[in-house]
Design a protein around this motif. Structure first.
Motif, PDB file in Angstrom:
ATOM      1  N   GLY A 198       0.965  -1.160   0.092  1.00  0.00           N
ATOM      2  CA  GLY A 198       0.001  -0.135   0.109  1.00  0.00           C
ATOM      3  C   GLY A 198       1.014   1.245   0.385  1.00  0.00           C
ATOM      4  N   MET A 199       0.152   2.511  -0.165  1.00  0.00           N
ATOM      5  CA  MET A 199       1.256   3.662  -0.420  1.00  0.00           C
ATOM      6  C   MET A 199       0.327   4.845  -0.271  1.00  0.00           C
ATOM      7  SD  MET A 199       2.388   3.530  -4.606  1.00  0.00           S
ATOM      8  CE  MET A 199       3.275   1.698  -4.424  1.00  0.00           C
ATOM      9  N   CYS A 200       0.430   5.634   0.206  1.00  0.00           N
ATOM     10  CA  CYS A 200      -0.471   7.254  -0.290  1.00  0.00           C
ATOM     11  C   CYS A 200       0.814   8.275  -0.004  1.00  0.00           C
ATOM     12  CB  CYS A 200      -1.234   7.243   0.878  1.00  0.00           C
ATOM     13  SG  CYS A 200      -1.072   7.689   2.329  1.00  0.00           S
ATOM     14  N   PHE A 201      -0.032   9.439  -0.911  1.00  0.00           N
ATOM     15  CA  PHE A 201       0.842  10.610  -0.524  1.00  0.00           C
ATOM     16  C   PHE A 201       0.823  11.837   0.787  1.00  0.00           C
ATOM     17  CE2 PHE A 201       1.448  10.358  -5.209  1.00  0.00           C
ATOM     18  CZ  PHE A 201       2.811  10.663  -4.978  1.00  0.00           C
ATOM     19  N   ASN A 202       0.880  12.574   1.477  1.00  0.00           N
ATOM     20  CA  ASN A 202       0.588  13.497   1.970  1.00  0.00           C
ATOM     21  C   ASN A 202      -0.641  14.178   1.895  1.00  0.00           C
ATOM     22  OD1 ASN A 202       2.757  15.105   0.906  1.00  0.00           O
ATOM     23  ND2 ASN A 202       3.645  16.046   3.218  1.00  0.00           N
ATOM     24  N   ASN A 203      -0.733  15.742   1.901  1.00  0.00           N
ATOM     25  CA  ASN A 203      -2.045  16.091   2.451  1.00  0.00           C
ATOM     26  C   ASN A 203      -1.710  17.083   0.739  1.00  0.00           C
ATOM     27  OD1 ASN A 203      -4.518  15.246   3.361  1.00  0.00           O
ATOM     28  ND2 ASN A 203      -3.913  15.949   4.871  1.00  0.00           N
ATOM     29  N   ASP A 204      -0.076  17.882   1.177  1.00  0.00           N
ATOM     30  CA  ASP A 204      -0.103  18.597   0.204  1.00  0.00           C
ATOM     31  C   ASP A 204       1.209  18.445  -0.838  1.00  0.00           C
ATOM     32  OD1 ASP A 204       2.642  20.020   3.037  1.00  0.00           O
ATOM     33  OD2 ASP A 204       2.283  17.841   1.985  1.00  0.00           O
TER      34      ASP A 204
END
Length: 477
Positions: free
Chosen positions: A451-457
């Motif tokens: 799994g992976m994701c970016f932070n909000n900015d």
């Protein structure tokens, strides 16, 4: 007629005929001479002058921006032209190398067959000389020798002639007719040196009315990610058994990580995406987690229970559980819809309270990860060895062959980032599926990502790494 009155009720300059026709009931109609007293010192004069100056400044900035863009395009053209010529030179060099290789091989084949044929010609010449000598001697004896001499010679030749016959048979048996041909490849086609990509972003000059914003400012350009830099990995809680599955970020910048280890079926919470804060324990292993945009709610999949469960991301407490009726793994959320995918290629659309709205059957493979593209109203769906882009009604837009299974995420421009558990790489693909490139690999310490994701900015990328046992952090460049 002459405009010599001003109606303050309607804020309009008018003539006598207009007053009697359209302004008879207006209480504040002034002669133009009175209304225009001290106009050069009025706030109206200052406002209009400042507005005009503001417009001129904005237009000059916009014109400069357009000129700068023209120069940038011209510079890009020059650079790309040089790159194209360099690629052309590489192709021509490859063609020259292939020509030399074929010519060298041709000469080698010619020399090999010449040596063999010339050797056989020498053998033929030796046998031929011997036979001609015997023939000449027999002609001489036939014309000038006695019968006895001729008879003796003939008896000798009956025995001697066997030797050249054997030699000739051997030469014939060993002889082969050689030829060399060139098989031209008819389907050799050079379709393209490469491709050209257009990157479009909003003009950096914006215009807002002076009364709303007195100082004209440049808009912050939308940053395009060109690469990543390894950062310090997330410091996980000590003493836990980890089989990490998915990761996402809440609206208030908390990192949520699902753990499917049988002894620790939990959701871990890290404040500011770095420091351990708390955890939530579930009755069975959670797989994927998605935050509902603009809310303090998230939702996870509990595949063994064929259910999803809501979470309050402010209080970090468990909410309602909804049975979806099938083994579910992937989950994605928009502002008013939740999309759940799993066994048999099934995707179920629910409202944000968990009420079933629609069921879509998309193939037969199990869906492990999903992500929602809010700009194009699309879903990206990850099967084993397949990445699909579909409309919300289930219509397939395109399908890409990928290797293995791993997570999905989107950047600010809605490019898709997807991992490869088998080859330990992370790739980026444009939202239309036309262009993709490798962004991270084993040289960046990627090892069996999930799994992976970016932070909000979109300044950091979080990747579950090292066979589900750690979370790697990369700074976006």
């Amino acid at each position: 007629m002459i405009l010599d009155y001003y109606c303050t009720d309607h804020e309009i300059v008018c003539c006598r005929a207009c007053i009697s026709d359209k302004h008879r009931l207006c209480q504040n109609v002034l002669p133009l001479e009175l209304a225009s007293n001290d106009v050069r010192k009025s706030a109206l004069f200052n406002d209009v002058m400042e507005d005009m100056t503001h417009l001129i400044t904005t237009l000059n900035a916009l014109d400069n921006n357009r000129q700068s863009n023209l120069q940038s395009i011209e510079k890009s053209k020059s650079t790309i032209t040089k790159q194209i010529r360099a690629v052309k030179s590489k192709f021509l060099k490859q063609i020259d190398d292939l020509e030399r290789e074929l010519t060298t091989t041709l000469s080698s084949l010619q020399r090999k067959h010449e040596i063999e044929i010339n050797k056989q010609k020498q053998e033929i010449s030796q046998v031929l000389v011997n036979v001609i000598e015997n023939k000449n001697e027999m002609d001489f004896l036939s014309d000038h020798g006695s019968k006895n001499q001729l008879f003796i010679f003939l008896r000798q030749q009956v025995t001697n002639i066997h030797s050249p016959e054997v030699k000739i048979q051997q030469i014939v048996s060993d002889s082969q007719e050689f030829d060399i041909t060139f098989d031209e490849k008819k389907d050799v086609k050079l379709k393209s040196f490469g491709s050209l990509s257009e990157y479009v972003q909003q003009c950096q000059v914006q215009y807002k009315p002076r009364k709303c914003q007195h100082a004209q400012i440049k808009a912050e350009p939308m940053k395009y990610i060109i690469g990543f830099e390894k950062n310090t990995g997330l410091k996980l809680k000590i003493g836990e058994t980890y089989a990490l599955q998915d990761v996402t970020v809440t609206n208030d910048n908390k990192l949520l990580i699902t753990n499917a280890a049988s002894s620790d079926t939990k959701l871990y919470v890290y404040r500011d995406c770095k420091d351990y804060e708390t955890e939530i324990t579930f009755s069975s292993a959670p797989h994927c987690v998605a935050v509902i945009p603009g809310t303090d709610r998230a939702v996870i999949t509990l595949h063994n229970e064929k259910s999803i469960q809501f979470i309050n991301t402010t209080k970090m407490t468990k909410g309602d559980t909804v049975n979806v009726g099938f083994l579910c793994f992937g989950i994605a959320a928009g502002r008013d819809r939740i999309y759940v995918g799993g066994q048999g290629g099934i995707i179920k659309t629910l409202d944000t309270n968990g009420t079933l709205l629609k069921t879509i059957e998309q193939g037969s493979n199990c869906i492990f990860f999903m992500v929602y593209n809010d700009l194009q109203d699309q879903l990206f769906v990850r099967y084993h060895d397949k990445l699909l882009c579909i409309k919300l009604d289930g219509t397939l837009l395109y399908s890409k062959d990928v290797s293995g299974v791993a997570g999905l995420t989107l950047d600010r421009q809605r490019n898709i980032y997807f991992g490869d558990f088998g080859t330990s790489i992370i790739q980026r693909m444009s939202s239309d599926g036309e262009n993709y490139e490798e962004m991270l690999n084993q040289d960046n310490d990627i090892n069996r990502p999930y799994g992976m994701c970016f932070n909000n900015d979109f300044t950091k990328l979080f990747i579950i790494n090292n066979r589900h046992e750690s979370v790697s952090v990369f700074k976006c460049k």
